[in-house]
Design a protein around this motif. Structure first.
Motif, mmCIF file in Angstrom:
data_model
loop_
_atom_site.group_PDB
_atom_site.id
_atom_site.type_symbol
_atom_site.label_atom_id
_atom_site.label_comp_id
_atom_site.label_asym_id
_atom_site.label_seq_id
_atom_site.Cartn_x
_atom_site.Cartn_y
_atom_site.Cartn_z
ATOM 1 N N LEU A 5 0.953 -1.028 -0.067
ATOM 2 C CA LEU A 5 0.058 0.064 0.045
ATOM 3 C C LEU A 5 1.005 1.174 0.114
ATOM 4 C CD1 LEU A 5 -2.589 1.569 0.088
ATOM 5 C CD2 LEU A 5 -2.748 1.166 2.738
ATOM 6 N N LEU A 6 1.950 1.171 0.815
ATOM 7 C CA LEU A 6 2.959 2.452 0.771
ATOM 8 C C LEU A 6 3.335 2.576 -0.573
ATOM 9 C CD1 LEU A 6 4.540 4.647 2.338
ATOM 10 C CD2 LEU A 6 6.071 2.839 3.181
ATOM 11 N N MET A 10 3.462 5.795 -2.964
ATOM 12 C CA MET A 10 4.441 6.546 -3.370
ATOM 13 C C MET A 10 4.763 6.364 -4.840
ATOM 14 S SD MET A 10 6.994 5.126 -0.399
ATOM 15 C CE MET A 10 8.537 6.283 -1.155
ATOM 16 N N ALA A 11 3.823 5.749 -5.725
ATOM 17 C CA ALA A 11 4.061 5.502 -6.912
ATOM 18 C C ALA A 11 3.523 6.753 -7.580
ATOM 19 C CB ALA A 11 3.314 4.470 -7.701
ATOM 20 N N VAL A 22 -3.778 10.639 -6.174
ATOM 21 C CA VAL A 22 -3.732 10.062 -5.024
ATOM 22 C C VAL A 22 -4.758 9.926 -4.169
ATOM 23 C CG1 VAL A 22 -2.409 11.451 -3.322
ATOM 24 C CG2 VAL A 22 -1.754 9.174 -3.324
ATOM 25 N N SER A 23 -5.376 11.127 -4.168
ATOM 26 C CA SER A 23 -6.768 11.057 -3.211
ATOM 27 C C SER A 23 -7.669 10.222 -3.568
ATOM 28 C CB SER A 23 -7.267 12.816 -3.045
ATOM 29 O OG SER A 23 -7.504 13.033 -4.255
ATOM 30 N N GLN A 85 12.836 3.937 -0.102
ATOM 31 C CA GLN A 85 13.572 5.209 -0.536
ATOM 32 C C GLN A 85 12.122 5.799 -1.557
ATOM 33 O OE1 GLN A 85 17.438 5.269 0.692
ATOM 34 N NE2 GLN A 85 16.594 6.572 -0.906
ATOM 35 N N GLY A 86 12.385 7.100 -1.712
ATOM 36 C CA GLY A 86 11.334 7.901 -2.545
ATOM 37 C C GLY A 86 10.713 8.942 -1.977
ATOM 38 N N ARG A 87 10.078 9.833 -2.652
ATOM 39 C CA ARG A 87 9.440 11.015 -2.111
ATOM 40 C C ARG A 87 8.166 10.451 -1.403
ATOM 41 N NH1 ARG A 87 12.048 14.202 -1.240
ATOM 42 N NH2 ARG A 87 12.633 15.349 -3.178
#
Length: 333
Positions: A5-6, A10-11, A22-23, A85-87
């Motif tokens: 899910l995370l 993050m994708a 994303v919402s 890792q990642g934003r």
């Protein structure tokens, strides 16, 4: 811990102002039943852009909260062992993942009376939080997820922001006596601000300030006729009322325009015995969410890696955060 899910969150590139996708994903994905229990879902469009979502399991006494937007640039997720890792890894999609996982744990234990609030626009002025504060929703407790290394925040600094415009008179730089450089006025202002003693707060420490969006487009051989910038304070209980006073004082008698563009005040937050706590210097949505009598800030990840190219979060820290969120709920419900 299933981190898919995370990774799915993050994708999405949800840089502030681009939270729509994303919402929509979260509005559908987090509404799925857990142990046969389906949350109530409410959604509000934010006038400045974006969307707020509230998932409720029963009438919430405790609301967990974090933000869907991230700073630029977007960095795609990747997994390196227990390191994600990642934003958005630690600011703040990792928080959303841990908060939602805690909600699922509470459902599996047969508990209710909690909610999960996801807001837009935290990184660019807390627009989502300010919009939610205008709704009729009220609850006793708010727990905000931010990267605090799983320490509860006892107090945080306030913020004060200003737009400054320094005006000069353009002239050939070989004859500066016939013109007036806006850069010189800017330097005089900065040196004056450096000389101000804002005092040391016993809880929050020193007042700090930073200059950004600095712009002066004059050629190198022409005195600058205009320089603009933003001045951003991190204030304490000692200095919060003085920031604007000192900026106005330093602007007196100068060809300088000062515009206040918002901020918030320092605040103390509730903590739970047994969970480490301490003050922080960063801001959050907490000061703007006046719908709640008691507010807390706590979450996995470190502010030292937020907003950086190497932003990341560790799976063991996420697991610990879930345990602590469940413990916070049980301590105050």
């Amino acid at each position: 811990m299933d981190i898919q899910l995370l990774l799915d969150m993050m994708a999405f590139d949800s840089t502030s102002g681009s939270e729509a996708e994303v919402s929509q994903f979260l509005e559908k994905r987090l509404a799925e039943p857990v142990c046969g229990v389906v949350p109530e879902v409410q959604a509000w469009d934010v006038p400045e852009g974006g969307r707020n979502l509230l998932f409720s399991w029963g009438a919430p006494r405790v609301v967990f909260c974090s933000h869907m937007d991230t700073v630029p640039p977007y960095i795609a997720p990747r997994v390196e062992g227990s390191r994600i890792q990642g934003r958005g890894g630690c600011d703040a999609k990792g928080q959303i993942f841990a908060l939602y996982s805690a909600c699922c744990q509470l459902v599996m234990e047969g508990l209710d009376g909690f909610g999960l609030l996801l807001v837009s626009g935290e990184e660019t002025g807390s627009w989502g939080a300010k919009a939610f504060a205008k709704t009729d929703f009220r609850a006793p407790y708010l727990v905000i997820g931010e990267p605090t290394e799983n320490r509860m925040v006892s107090a945080s600094k306030g913020t004060k922001a200003f737009e400054l415009s320094f005006r000069g008179e353009a002239f050939h730089s070989g004859y500066p006596q016939f013109g007036r450089s806006a850069v010189d006025s800017f330097l005089d202002f900065v040196n004056g601000l450096r000389a101000v003693d804002f005092g040391e707060d016993p809880l929050l420490g020193p007042t700090t300030w930073n200059i950004g969006k600095l712009s002066s487009d004059n050629p190198q051989n022409v005195l600058s006729p205009l320089l603009s910038c933003r001045l951003y304070f991190r204030t304490t209980f000692v200095s919060d009322g003085r920031a604007a006073v000192e900026v106005r004082r330093l602007a007196e008698g100068k060809d300088l325009t000062v515009k206040e563009i918002g901020g918030d005040t320092p605040a103390e937050y509730f903590t739970v015995p047994g969970i480490p706590s301490g003050p922080v210097s960063f801001g959050s949505d907490a000061p703007h969410l006046s719908n709640f009598e008691h507010r807390a800030i706590c979450g996995p990840g470190s502010i030292r890696f937020a907003h950086r190219e190497d932003e990341h979060i560790l799976v063991p820290d996420l697991e610990k955060a879930v345990e602590q969120y469940v413990a916070i709920f049980k301590a105050v419900r």
